[in-house]
Design an enzyme around this catalytic site. Structure first.
Site, PDB file in Angstrom:
ATOM      1  N   ARG A 255      -3.441  10.969   4.248  1.00  0.00           N
ATOM      2  CA  ARG A 255      -2.274  11.782   4.584  1.00  0.00           C
ATOM      3  C   ARG A 255      -1.181  11.703   3.512  1.00  0.00           C
ATOM      4  O   ARG A 255      -0.526  12.691   3.192  1.00  0.00           O
ATOM      5  CB  ARG A 255      -1.737  11.274   5.927  1.00  0.00           C
ATOM      6  CG  ARG A 255      -0.515  11.962   6.372  1.00  0.00           C
ATOM      7  CD  ARG A 255       0.052  11.342   7.613  1.00  0.00           C
ATOM      8  NE  ARG A 255       1.444  11.722   7.722  1.00  0.00           N
ATOM      9  CZ  ARG A 255       1.858  12.885   8.144  1.00  0.00           C
ATOM     10  NH1 ARG A 255       0.999  13.790   8.533  1.00  0.00           N
ATOM     11  NH2 ARG A 255       3.142  13.176   8.185  1.00  0.00           N
TER      12      ARG A 255
ATOM     13  N   ARG B 205      -8.878   0.164   4.152  1.00  0.00           N
ATOM     14  CA  ARG B 205      -7.859   1.093   3.652  1.00  0.00           C
ATOM     15  C   ARG B 205      -6.570   0.354   3.303  1.00  0.00           C
ATOM     16  O   ARG B 205      -5.819   0.805   2.444  1.00  0.00           O
ATOM     17  CB  ARG B 205      -7.521   2.137   4.734  1.00  0.00           C
ATOM     18  CG  ARG B 205      -8.570   3.200   4.938  1.00  0.00           C
ATOM     19  CD  ARG B 205      -8.063   4.242   5.911  1.00  0.00           C
ATOM     20  NE  ARG B 205      -6.672   4.531   5.609  1.00  0.00           N
ATOM     21  CZ  ARG B 205      -5.726   4.760   6.510  1.00  0.00           C
ATOM     22  NH1 ARG B 205      -6.006   4.751   7.783  1.00  0.00           N
ATOM     23  NH2 ARG B 205      -4.495   5.002   6.139  1.00  0.00           N
TER      24      ARG B 205
ATOM     25  N   LYS C  84       0.831  -1.216   0.000  1.00  0.00           N
ATOM     26  CA  LYS C  84       0.000   0.000   0.000  1.00  0.00           C
ATOM     27  C   LYS C  84       0.858   1.256   0.000  1.00  0.00           C
ATOM     28  O   LYS C  84       0.684   2.146  -0.834  1.00  0.00           O
ATOM     29  CB  LYS C  84      -0.912   0.005   1.233  1.00  0.00           C
ATOM     30  CG  LYS C  84      -1.602   1.336   1.479  1.00  0.00           C
ATOM     31  CD  LYS C  84      -2.488   1.304   2.696  1.00  0.00           C
ATOM     32  CE  LYS C  84      -1.816   1.577   4.010  1.00  0.00           C
ATOM     33  NZ  LYS C  84      -1.537   2.994   4.310  1.00  0.00           N
ATOM     34  N   ASN C  85       1.787   1.352   0.953  1.00  0.00           N
ATOM     35  CA  ASN C  85       2.525   2.604   1.116  1.00  0.00           C
ATOM     36  C   ASN C  85       3.454   2.890  -0.062  1.00  0.00           C
ATOM     37  O   ASN C  85       3.738   4.053  -0.356  1.00  0.00           O
ATOM     38  CB  ASN C  85       3.314   2.601   2.437  1.00  0.00           C
ATOM     39  CG  ASN C  85       2.385   2.745   3.636  1.00  0.00           C
ATOM     40  OD1 ASN C  85       1.214   3.081   3.481  1.00  0.00           O
ATOM     41  ND2 ASN C  85       2.910   2.489   4.827  1.00  0.00           N
TER      42      ASN C  85
ATOM     43  N   ILE D  29       7.185   5.480  17.962  1.00  0.00           N
ATOM     44  CA  ILE D  29       7.004   6.334  16.772  1.00  0.00           C
ATOM     45  C   ILE D  29       5.807   7.263  16.950  1.00  0.00           C
ATOM     46  O   ILE D  29       5.877   8.456  16.637  1.00  0.00           O
ATOM     47  CB  ILE D  29       6.828   5.475  15.493  1.00  0.00           C
ATOM     48  CG1 ILE D  29       7.980   4.466  15.343  1.00  0.00           C
ATOM     49  CG2 ILE D  29       6.713   6.363  14.248  1.00  0.00           C
ATOM     50  CD1 ILE D  29       9.341   5.050  15.061  1.00  0.00           C
TER      51      ILE D  29
ATOM     52  N   CYS E 172      -4.017  12.640  13.192  1.00  0.00           N
ATOM     53  CA  CYS E 172      -4.920  11.494  13.103  1.00  0.00           C
ATOM     54  C   CYS E 172      -4.923  10.806  14.453  1.00  0.00           C
ATOM     55  O   CYS E 172      -4.213  11.206  15.364  1.00  0.00           O
ATOM     56  CB  CYS E 172      -4.540  10.584  11.952  1.00  0.00           C
ATOM     57  SG  CYS E 172      -3.047   9.677  12.230  1.00  0.00           S
TER      58      CYS E 172
ATOM     59  N   ASP F 193       3.876  -0.236  12.431  1.00  0.00           N
ATOM     60  CA  ASP F 193       2.644  -0.745  11.815  1.00  0.00           C
ATOM     61  C   ASP F 193       2.373  -2.207  12.169  1.00  0.00           C
ATOM     62  O   ASP F 193       1.294  -2.721  11.859  1.00  0.00           O
ATOM     63  CB  ASP F 193       2.691  -0.569  10.288  1.00  0.00           C
ATOM     64  CG  ASP F 193       2.570   0.897   9.878  1.00  0.00           C
ATOM     65  OD1 ASP F 193       2.255   1.739  10.744  1.00  0.00           O
ATOM     66  OD2 ASP F 193       2.797   1.202   8.693  1.00  0.00           O
TER      67      ASP F 193
ATOM     68  N   ARG G 255       1.386  13.773  13.843  1.00  0.00           N
ATOM     69  CA  ARG G 255       1.865  13.607  12.473  1.00  0.00           C
ATOM     70  C   ARG G 255       2.150  14.928  11.747  1.00  0.00           C
ATOM     71  O   ARG G 255       1.485  15.285  10.760  1.00  0.00           O
ATOM     72  CB  ARG G 255       0.893  12.723  11.682  1.00  0.00           C
ATOM     73  CG  ARG G 255       0.597  11.440  12.432  1.00  0.00           C
ATOM     74  CD  ARG G 255      -0.055  10.409  11.588  1.00  0.00           C
ATOM     75  NE  ARG G 255       0.853   9.777  10.663  1.00  0.00           N
ATOM     76  CZ  ARG G 255       0.502   8.774   9.869  1.00  0.00           C
ATOM     77  NH1 ARG G 255      -0.720   8.306   9.887  1.00  0.00           N
ATOM     78  NH2 ARG G 255       1.372   8.233   9.053  1.00  0.00           N
TER      79      ARG G 255
HETATM   80  C1  UD1 Z   1       4.773   6.354   6.937  1.00  0.00           C
HETATM   81  C2  UD1 Z   1       3.785   5.246   6.638  1.00  0.00           C
HETATM   82  C3  UD1 Z   1       3.100   4.780   7.916  1.00  0.00           C
HETATM   83  C4  UD1 Z   1       4.115   4.401   8.984  1.00  0.00           C
HETATM   84  C5  UD1 Z   1       5.127   5.532   9.184  1.00  0.00           C
HETATM   85  C6  UD1 Z   1       6.253   5.143  10.134  1.00  0.00           C
HETATM   86  C7  UD1 Z   1       3.077   5.903   4.402  1.00  0.00           C
HETATM   87  C8  UD1 Z   1       1.970   6.374   3.534  1.00  0.00           C
HETATM   88  N1  UD1 Z   1       2.796   5.784   5.715  1.00  0.00           N
HETATM   89  O1  UD1 Z   1       4.032   7.468   7.440  1.00  0.00           O
HETATM   90  O2  UD1 Z   1       2.285   3.649   7.600  1.00  0.00           O
HETATM   91  O3  UD1 Z   1       3.438   4.179  10.204  1.00  0.00           O
HETATM   92  O4  UD1 Z   1       5.726   5.896   7.922  1.00  0.00           O
HETATM   93  O5  UD1 Z   1       6.886   4.006   9.688  1.00  0.00           O
HETATM   94  O6  UD1 Z   1       4.147   5.592   3.936  1.00  0.00           O
HETATM   95  N2  UD1 Z   1       7.725  13.390  12.156  1.00  0.00           N
HETATM   96  C9  UD1 Z   1       8.109  14.627  12.636  1.00  0.00           C
HETATM   97  N3  UD1 Z   1       8.152  15.671  11.772  1.00  0.00           N
HETATM   98  C10 UD1 Z   1       7.830  15.547  10.448  1.00  0.00           C
HETATM   99  C11 UD1 Z   1       7.458  14.266   9.959  1.00  0.00           C
HETATM  100  C12 UD1 Z   1       7.425  13.201  10.848  1.00  0.00           C
HETATM  101  O7  UD1 Z   1       8.390  14.787  13.830  1.00  0.00           O
HETATM  102  O8  UD1 Z   1       7.889  16.535   9.731  1.00  0.00           O
HETATM  103  C13 UD1 Z   1       7.664  12.233  13.081  1.00  0.00           C
HETATM  104  C14 UD1 Z   1       6.222  11.719  13.234  1.00  0.00           C
HETATM  105  O9  UD1 Z   1       5.513  12.453  14.194  1.00  0.00           O
HETATM  106  C15 UD1 Z   1       6.457  10.292  13.661  1.00  0.00           C
HETATM  107  C16 UD1 Z   1       7.745   9.909  12.925  1.00  0.00           C
HETATM  108  O10 UD1 Z   1       8.362  11.126  12.533  1.00  0.00           O
HETATM  109  O11 UD1 Z   1       6.709  10.243  15.032  1.00  0.00           O
HETATM  110  C17 UD1 Z   1       7.546   9.023  11.727  1.00  0.00           C
HETATM  111  O12 UD1 Z   1       6.710   9.681  10.809  1.00  0.00           O
HETATM  112  P1  UD1 Z   1       6.891   9.503   9.255  1.00  0.00           P
HETATM  113  O13 UD1 Z   1       8.033   8.603   8.965  1.00  0.00           O
HETATM  114  O14 UD1 Z   1       6.882  10.858   8.632  1.00  0.00           O
HETATM  115  O15 UD1 Z   1       5.544   8.753   8.867  1.00  0.00           O
HETATM  116  P2  UD1 Z   1       4.733   8.902   7.520  1.00  0.00           P
HETATM  117  O16 UD1 Z   1       5.628   9.114   6.379  1.00  0.00           O
HETATM  118  O17 UD1 Z   1       3.602   9.858   7.699  1.00  0.00           O
END
Ligand code: UD1
Length: 433
Positions: free
Chosen positions: A104, A412, A34-35, A342, A128, A320, A133
């Site tokens: 997202r 989803r 999916k991702n 996380i 969420c 996940d 996030r």
């Molecule tokens: C992606 C995956 C999701 C998975 C996550 C972590 C997709 C579509 N989704 O989400 O399924 O759970 O990786 O493996 O690929 N953070 C910050 N600042 C930012 C961005 C992130 O502090 O600007 C933090 C977040 O709060 C979180 C951590 O980094 O604690 C990981 O987030 P991130 O890797 O960005 O997750 P996604 O890419 O949204």
């Protein structure tokens, strides 16, 4: 007046009935990730030629992404697990808030839109249930590439400078290895002038899959899958036919855990074993025998022993799979300490597992699970996608019939899960209207 019921309204009123206690047997087939698919779809914005993906899973998130790209002018054609995306005529650079908020990952397309058009406007996706996030790292990365970025009234507006608004390659050090930020910056940097390096980049397989597709399209990216990625900007990218999406490592892990929780010997395939090394190790630690041959994993669970996990960025144990693993630990022998590092609010499934007789206490972001001999069926609600998977696993092992509602989350991210599970002997039915 008769009012029609939409698919998403349907999965609000439907529930899964899972009758536990059956041993599973045979092979569970893993769909495309999916991702990966979501971000590969947004990469189509970077070229006016067609990109064609294969091994695309059938999921509501994928349909939503199709709608979002459609709102920008991308022609999305789907037949079975094949998808063709053509962004020859982009008519819009701002998808509607309602669509972005439902998914997202669509925010990540700000990188490809900016790279291709030199400007983009993207509604902030919002938080969420599992945590806040933020997207600060995405924005910081785009600014480093020379974009002027403002956030006003909930919309991020980004544009390149100069007459052609082209971004400029630059060194970027991420504060945290965000998957989405790494992908956003990658897509913005491939068409920038000069070289970009991303330090402290996310190393997840989905980042590697994106870089592989972009390279097939003519990009020059090296180091994806390691913590420093280097991108030499090119003038344009071309299309690509027959690009296969990698297998979904989270679905693969969920299926191996379905075998573990029901103490069933099974095969799960296709799996890229290096993508789930941390998970395979934890399954071995808790007493499962694993035989890996090519892209197949044969699992033979023994008496399950409690094992601790801490969620971490790749290559650590994935957040996940934390909820599904907790369902497995609920009936293991001993005490397991499960630490979620996380997301700040990703233990909502604990209350539901407790309703099924699990013995779990929460201290901050840590759940302490005392294994019980057997769970008992109860009506439960899934609070997010992976919690839904955890409820199914718990239901498969429990005495009686568990009713799981909140199926919009499940749909989803798990392609056809009930028929896959029925195919290996599980008693799973979708009921309701
Ligand atoms: C992606 C995956 C999701 C998975 C996550 C972590 C997709 C579509 N989704 O989400 O399924 O759970 O990786 O493996 O690929 N953070 C910050 N600042 C930012 C961005 C992130 O502090 O600007 C933090 C977040 O709060 C979180 C951590 O980094 O604690 C990981 O987030 P991130 O890797 O960005 O997750 P996604 O890419 O949204």
């Amino acid at each position: 007046m008769v009012v029609g019921v939409t698919a998403s309204q349907k999965n609000l009123t439907q529930y899964l009935s899972v009758t536990g206690g059956h041993s599973l047997h045979g092979t569970l087939k893993v769909s495309g990730a999916k991702n990966s698919t979501l971000v590969l779809m947004t990469a189509s914005l970077l070229t006016n030629e067609t990109i064609e993906l294969t091994n695309v899973p059938d999921l509501t998130d994928i349909h939503s992404m199709g709608k979002i790209l459609g709102s920008l002018g991308v022609v999305v054609e789907r037949s079975m697990n094949r998808m063709r995306l053509t962004a020859s005529d982009l008519t819009n650079a701002e998808p509607p808030y309602e669509l972005v908020n439902s998914l997202r990952a669509s925010f990540f397309s700000i990188g490809s839109l900016l790279g291709r058009l030199g400007h983009a406007r993207m509604p902030l996706p919002g938080g969420c249930r599992i945590g806040a996030r933020p997207v600060a790292e995405h924005i910081r990365g785009l600014k480093a590439l020379g974009a002027v970025v403002t956030v006003q009234h909930g919309v991020v507006a980004a544009s390149g400078t100069g007459s052609n608004q082209r971004l400029k390659g630059a060194p970027i050090i991420l504060d945290c290895p965000s998957v989405g930020a790494t992908e956003t910056i990658l897509m913005a940097a491939v068409l920038a002038k000069g070289t970009t390096t991303i330090e402290n980049a996310a190393q997840e397989p989905e980042v590697q899959d994106l870089a592989n597709l972009l390279n097939v399209m003519g990009a020059r990216i090296s180091g994806a899958g390691r913590s420093v990625i280097s991108i030499e900007g090119v003038e344009s990218l071309h299309g690509c036919l027959d690009y296969p999406v990698i297998p979904d490592r989270i679905e693969a892990g969920t299926f191996l855990m379905a075998a573990a929780v029901t103490r069933s010997s099974m095969r799960v395939e296709p799996v890229i074993p290096e993508h789930i090394n941390a998970v395979l190790q934890k399954l071995r630690d808790c007493g499962c025998l694993l035989k890996i041959s090519g892209t197949s994993v044969d699992i033979t669970p023994g008496d399950l022993i409690a094992t601790d996990i801490t969620t971490q960025p790749f290559p650590g144990f994935p957040t996940d799979l934390q909820a599904p693993f907790m369902a497995v630990m609920s009936t293991a022998k001993g005490t397991s300490v499960i630490s979620e590092r996380i997301y700040e609010n990703r233990l909502q499934h604990v209350a539901e597992l407790q309703r099924m007789g699990a013995n779990i206490r929460v201290e901050g972001g840590t759940a302490i699970v005392e294994g019980v001999p057997i769970l008992s069926a109860a009506p439960v609600v899934s609070s997010d996608l992976r919690a839904a998977a955890a409820m199914i696993l718990a239901g498969l092992s429990a005495r009686g019939t568990t009713q799981i509602s909140g199926l919009s989350h499940l749909d989803r991210g798990y392609d056809n899960i009930e028929s896959k599970l029925r195919g290996v002997g599980a008693d799973v039915e979708r009921d309701g209207f």
